[in-house]
Design a protein around this motif. Structure first.
Motif, short mmCIF file in Angstrom:
data_model
loop_
_atom_site.label_atom_id
_atom_site.label_comp_id
_atom_site.label_asym_id
_atom_site.label_seq_id
_atom_site.Cartn_x
_atom_site.Cartn_y
_atom_site.Cartn_z
N ASN A 462 0.88 -1.17 0.00
CA ASN A 462 0.00 0.00 0.00
C ASN A 462 0.91 1.22 0.00
O ASN A 462 1.17 1.83 1.03
N ALA A 463 1.41 1.58 -1.17
CA ALA A 463 2.60 2.42 -1.30
C ALA A 463 2.37 3.90 -1.09
O ALA A 463 3.34 4.64 -0.87
N GLY A 464 1.13 4.37 -1.20
CA GLY A 464 0.90 5.80 -1.01
C GLY A 464 1.68 6.64 -2.00
O GLY A 464 1.56 6.47 -3.22
N LEU A 465 2.53 7.52 -1.51
CA LEU A 465 3.33 8.40 -2.37
C LEU A 465 4.70 7.80 -2.70
O LEU A 465 5.52 8.46 -3.33
N GLY A 466 4.93 6.55 -2.27
CA GLY A 466 6.22 5.91 -2.56
C GLY A 466 7.32 6.32 -1.61
O GLY A 466 8.51 6.08 -1.89
N ASP A 524 1.43 -1.02 4.99
CA ASP A 524 1.05 0.09 5.87
C ASP A 524 -0.44 0.36 5.72
O ASP A 524 -0.90 0.81 4.67
N GLY A 525 -1.20 0.05 6.75
CA GLY A 525 -2.63 0.33 6.74
C GLY A 525 -3.44 -0.50 5.77
O GLY A 525 -4.63 -0.23 5.54
N LEU A 526 -2.84 -1.53 5.19
CA LEU A 526 -3.53 -2.31 4.17
C LEU A 526 -4.73 -3.07 4.74
O LEU A 526 -5.80 -3.12 4.11
N PHE A 527 -4.56 -3.65 5.91
CA PHE A 527 -5.63 -4.48 6.45
C PHE A 527 -6.80 -3.63 6.96
O PHE A 527 -7.95 -4.06 6.90
N ALA A 552 11.14 -11.68 5.20
CA ALA A 552 10.64 -10.87 6.30
C ALA A 552 9.38 -10.11 5.91
O ALA A 552 9.14 -9.83 4.73
N VAL A 553 8.58 -9.80 6.93
CA VAL A 553 7.34 -9.05 6.74
C VAL A 553 7.30 -7.93 7.78
O VAL A 553 7.64 -8.15 8.95
N ILE A 554 6.88 -6.74 7.35
CA ILE A 554 6.65 -5.62 8.26
C ILE A 554 5.24 -5.12 8.00
O ILE A 554 4.94 -4.64 6.90
N ILE A 555 4.37 -5.24 9.00
CA ILE A 555 2.98 -4.81 8.87
C ILE A 555 2.72 -3.69 9.87
O ILE A 555 2.85 -3.88 11.08
N ARG A 556 2.35 -2.54 9.37
CA ARG A 556 2.06 -1.36 10.21
C ARG A 556 0.56 -1.08 10.12
O ARG A 556 0.02 -0.91 9.02
N ASP A 557 -0.11 -1.05 11.28
CA ASP A 557 -1.56 -0.85 11.26
C ASP A 557 -2.04 -0.54 12.67
O ASP A 557 -1.24 -0.50 13.61
#
Length: 608
Positions: A462-466, A524-527, A552-557
């Motif tokens: 969920n890349a937003g502005l990259g 980021d915020g995908l879920f 590896a996985v990094i999930i930010r939410d």
């Protein structure tokens, strides 16, 4: 050429990886030793252990305050995570939306059967795709450009079909990629030198490229050293595993085809597009495929066509095709190029190069006088599953020139400066960059391997502005910036103006790639975005499919979402740890760190 040692193939014990959050360090099981099979794992494990010994440890993460109650209450309701079983061995290279059996039920006309055809809800797999026996972590870049472990993609057909064209050679336990291609048997570097005599490839003017019908993506692989990043695509067809080979080499690629639907890229995005004997009928169907290239090519961008029918007079005998047929084919291409206001800059040997005009207003006037059919859409970037039409897309009116790369990475993109994306201002762009620089610095403290070259193929879901990709930018890695089709703002054009690449995608469906093609996945915020649109379990299983063993996985939410996510992945052979936002435990946004365990077909045990 180093061969796997017996020691590398033995079962290895887990190592503790020391994680840092904020200014503190704490112990965290990051997973098994890296199974590179080529001696890489030992040095990485020692490096991590040494890193951990240098810092003080914090006994536990802070989940006190109101979060602690929420965590314990949810866990008490259902403390047992659902366990996901491995899929059958025949699914090791399963691509849900490009499944070969399903493809054969669709029309062959205009390559429809090679496009995305995803399984209905009742046919989705709810199991984990296994790695093939003997799977090892790919070589680090740049060695991966030239060598791929045989066990990772055990398909030899291209070594026979393309033997004289220098695509790929089988050498014991590895495939070797000499850098050749159908149109450049002497090597991609020499071929790119020819292009660079016409196109400003070496000065940062040309940064993003689209390679249609890319084969094993050697063109994109060799552009990398010139600071050009190519988005390569090819269908899943009789040339088994060509896109899989590209990604194993560490080259950006997706499964795709020019068929009946528009490509999943924004308008006016690429600095250059390329076809090297890609077998696409450019002049057919009123030039519909050239018109699609025109849509995604920015004003001033270049189109390269090499191979038939270019310079047919000198080559028709070698191609063993009637000269009348080739002459007509090239005439149609020339007519469409003229219609699109492309200027031919060069035609030499079998290579022709056109440049799209910068004067879009004058071009539009000429096209109107010629009775050109313009597309009626009000949103030129609304392309997901939209039918390709023989109509010209009006190039968005955006003033301001792109800076050369790497300056353009943090320069204000013209679409933002012109207010072309509602809700995105120069101020929000600057703030977003600063925010992601802070986030990435915190990530590097959590995972010290982040910018070492351990993770080559990275995805931002969920890349937003990259800005995540910009903050982590390095010659050692690349990021596939995915903008969800349901995202509030269509920002993919901005991402391309920053000199990055990406794609539109709906995460309710499988991504257009092979299993085990990404080293690190960021979300980021995908879920939160998808919580009312599709099953979180399906998205997580798709992440597991495309993530390499020990990736590896990094999930930010939000914390409530992450608690649910953590529960699901508890049954997926992932090691996980939830950590606080870098600004402290009172921030409701948290970060879930995970590492996929190593396991292969037929193994009941994992590396954890």
């Amino acid at each position: 050429m180093a061969k796997p040692s017996a020691a590398d193939n033995r079962t290895r014990s887990s190592v503790q990886v020391f994680i840092v959050v904020g200014l503190c360090c704490f112990f965290y099981i990051l997973g098994a030793w890296q199974r590179s099979g080529f001696g890489k794992g030992d040095s990485i494990a020692l490096e991590i252990t040494k890193k951990g010994e240098e810092c003080d440890t914090v006994p536990n993460l802070s989940f006190d305050s109101h979060h602690a109650g929420e965590v314990s209450r949810i866990d008490e309701v259902d403390s047992e995570a659902k366990k996901f079983e491995p899929c059958a061995a025949r699914y090791t290279d399963y691509t849900p939306c490009q499944d070969q059996q399903r493809a054969m039920t669709f029309p062959r006309e205009n390559m429809n059967y090679r496009e995305r055809h995803c399984p209905p809800e009742g046919e989705k797999l709810h199991c984990m795709i296994p790695a093939p026996k003997g799977y090892v972590t790919p070589f680090p870049w740049p060695k991966s450009r030239d060598y791929v472990p045989y066990a990772n993609a055990p398909y030899k057909s291209l070594t026979v079909e393309k033997a004289i064209q220098n695509w790929i050679q089988y050498e014991g336990s590895v495939f070797r990629f000499p850098g050749g291609g159908t149109q450049f048997p002497q090597g991609a570097d020499k071929y790119i030198d020819q292009l660079a005599s016409v196109i400003p490839i070496n000065d940062g003017t040309v940064r993003t490229a689209l390679d249609t019908g890319c084969g094993v993506a050697s063109w994109g692989a060799y552009l990398w050293s010139r600071n050009v990043i190519a988005m390569s695509f090819a269908p899943r067809d009789s040339h088994e595993a060509q896109v899989q080979f590209a990604l194993e080499r560490g080259v950006p690629a997706v499964i795709g085809v020019l068929g009946t639907i528009k490509t999943p890229y924004p308008s006016a995005a690429f600095d250059m597009a390329h076809c090297s004997r890609c077998l696409i009928p450019w002049g057919a169907n009123d030039g519909i495929y050239m018109i699609e290239v025109d849509r995604v090519l920015r004003p001033g961008g270049y189109w390269v066509l090499s191979g038939p029918p270019i310079n047919w007079k000198a080559n028709y005998r070698n191609w063993q095709r009637p000269k009348e047929e080739l002459e007509e084919e090239q005439r149609k291409i020339e007519d469409v190029a003229k219609l699109l206001c492309w200027e031919k800059k060069s035609e030499e040997a079998e290579i022709a190069i056109w440049q799209k005009t910068m004067d879009t207003e004058s071009c539009r006037s000429r096209q109107e006088e010629s009775g050109v059919n313009f597309c009626e859409t009000t949103d030129v970037n609304d392309v997901w599953y939209k039918k390709m039409e023989a109509c010209v897309t009006r190039t968005p009116k955006v003033s301001g020139e792109l800076k050369p790369f790497p300056e353009r990475l943090f320069a204000t993109p013209p679409r933002i400066a012109n207010g072309a994306v509602p809700g995105v201002s120069v101020e929000t762009f600057v703030e977003d960059n600063n925010k992601w620089k802070r986030h990435v610095n915190a990530y590097k403290k959590i995972n010290s391997l982040l910018d070492t070259g351990r993770y080559r193929n990275i995805m931002d879901m969920n890349a937003g502005l990259g800005s995540f990709a910009a903050a982590i930018q390095s010659p050692k890695l690349w990021v596939m910036n995915v903008v969800p089709t349901i995202a509030e703002k269509s920002t993919l054009g901005i991402i391309y103006e920053r000199g990055l690449i990406g794609i539109y995608h709906d995460w309710c469906e499988a991504f257009s790639t092979y299993p085990r093609t990404y080293d690190l996945i960021h979300s980021d915020g995908l879920f939160s975005l998808y919580k009312d649109n599709c099953n979180i379990e399906d998205i997580l299983l798709e992440m597991d499919r495309i993530l390499r063993p020990e990736g590896a996985v990094i999930i930010r939410d939000e914390v409530d979402i992450l608690i649910k996510v953590k529960k699901i992945v508890g049954g997926m052979r992932w090691n996980t740890k939830m950590v606080d936002h870098e600004d402290g435990p009172l921030v409701p946004e948290k970060v879930l760190i995970a590492v996929k365990q190593y396991w292969v077909v037929g193994s009941n045990s994992t590396s954890s």
